[in-house]
Design a protein around this motif. Structure first.
Motif, short mmCIF file in Angstrom:
data_model
loop_
_atom_site.label_atom_id
_atom_site.label_comp_id
_atom_site.label_asym_id
_atom_site.label_seq_id
_atom_site.Cartn_x
_atom_site.Cartn_y
_atom_site.Cartn_z
N UNK A 27 0.90 -1.23 0.08
CA UNK A 27 -0.15 0.07 0.08
C UNK A 27 0.80 1.28 0.13
N UNK A 28 2.02 1.31 0.83
CA UNK A 28 2.83 2.24 0.63
C UNK A 28 3.44 2.51 -0.83
N UNK A 29 3.82 1.52 -1.44
CA UNK A 29 4.22 1.89 -2.87
C UNK A 29 3.07 2.41 -3.66
N UNK A 30 1.90 1.78 -3.66
CA UNK A 30 0.87 2.54 -4.24
C UNK A 30 0.64 3.83 -3.94
N UNK A 31 0.76 4.38 -2.84
CA UNK A 31 0.52 5.72 -2.54
C UNK A 31 1.81 6.78 -2.94
N UNK A 32 2.75 5.85 -2.89
CA UNK A 32 3.89 6.80 -3.42
C UNK A 32 3.84 6.89 -5.27
N UNK A 33 3.38 5.85 -5.72
CA UNK A 33 3.23 6.01 -7.32
C UNK A 33 2.21 6.89 -7.54
N UNK A 34 0.96 6.66 -6.69
CA UNK A 34 -0.31 7.61 -7.08
C UNK A 34 0.32 9.18 -6.86
N UNK A 35 1.14 9.40 -5.88
CA UNK A 35 1.28 10.89 -5.72
C UNK A 35 2.59 11.31 -6.71
N UNK A 36 3.41 10.37 -7.15
CA UNK A 36 4.37 10.67 -8.21
C UNK A 36 3.78 10.92 -9.45
N UNK A 37 2.67 10.11 -10.07
CA UNK A 37 2.05 10.32 -11.21
C UNK A 37 0.72 11.24 -10.82
N UNK A 38 0.61 12.41 -11.32
CA UNK A 38 -0.40 13.11 -10.85
C UNK A 38 -1.63 12.76 -11.14
N UNK A 39 -1.68 12.31 -12.60
CA UNK A 39 -2.90 11.85 -13.06
C UNK A 39 -3.38 10.56 -12.33
N UNK A 40 -2.67 9.67 -11.49
CA UNK A 40 -3.11 8.62 -10.70
C UNK A 40 -3.21 9.09 -9.43
N UNK A 41 -3.64 10.12 -9.00
CA UNK A 41 -3.99 10.65 -7.81
C UNK A 41 -4.90 9.70 -6.82
N UNK A 42 -5.75 9.33 -7.73
CA UNK A 42 -6.97 8.45 -6.85
C UNK A 42 -6.27 7.18 -6.67
N UNK A 43 -5.22 6.62 -7.25
CA UNK A 43 -4.40 5.49 -6.94
C UNK A 43 -3.88 5.75 -5.26
N UNK A 44 -3.37 7.14 -5.24
CA UNK A 44 -2.91 7.37 -3.87
C UNK A 44 -3.77 7.42 -2.69
N UNK A 45 -5.03 7.73 -3.22
CA UNK A 45 -6.06 7.61 -2.06
C UNK A 45 -6.51 6.11 -1.73
N UNK A 46 -6.65 5.45 -2.71
CA UNK A 46 -7.04 3.88 -2.81
C UNK A 46 -6.19 3.43 -1.65
N UNK A 47 -4.46 3.68 -1.90
CA UNK A 47 -3.49 3.05 -1.25
C UNK A 47 -3.51 3.48 0.30
N UNK A 48 -3.86 4.90 0.55
CA UNK A 48 -4.11 5.25 1.89
C UNK A 48 -5.14 4.54 2.58
N UNK A 49 -6.31 4.54 1.95
CA UNK A 49 -7.41 3.67 2.49
C UNK A 49 -7.08 2.39 2.80
N UNK A 50 -6.48 1.61 1.93
CA UNK A 50 -6.27 0.41 2.13
C UNK A 50 -5.05 0.13 3.20
N UNK A 51 -4.18 1.03 3.21
CA UNK A 51 -3.13 1.04 4.27
C UNK A 51 -3.64 1.03 5.73
N UNK A 52 -4.57 2.00 5.83
CA UNK A 52 -5.28 2.27 7.10
C UNK A 52 -5.98 0.94 7.52
N UNK A 53 -6.71 0.46 6.38
CA UNK A 53 -7.61 -0.61 6.84
C UNK A 53 -6.66 -1.84 7.16
#
Length: 68
Positions: A27-53
């Protein structure tokens, strides 16, 4: 049917904790990729939710001490 031995329960707990830690890293990797690639910002949000869960699930399992 016999009850599982303590050794089996220990391995199961180790496996589950390894799985939770592996998912947290994923999930940390997904968050980092989501923040690096601005068009995949939703991926960062999903990663954060899954990390917390996953972290919450791991904390609950560890606190309760149950395997099932």
């Amino acid at each position: 049917m016999q009850a599982p031995s303590n050794g089996h329960l220990g391995r199961t707990k180790e496996f589950l904790m390894g799985l939770v830690i592996g998912l947290l890293i994923l999930w940390v990797i997904v968050v980092i990729v989501g923040f690096i690639v601005k068009s995949l910002f939703w991926l960062a949000i999903v990663g954060i939710v899954l990390f917390v869960a996953t972290a919450g699930f791991g904390a609950l399992r560890r606190r309760s001490g149950s395997v099932h």
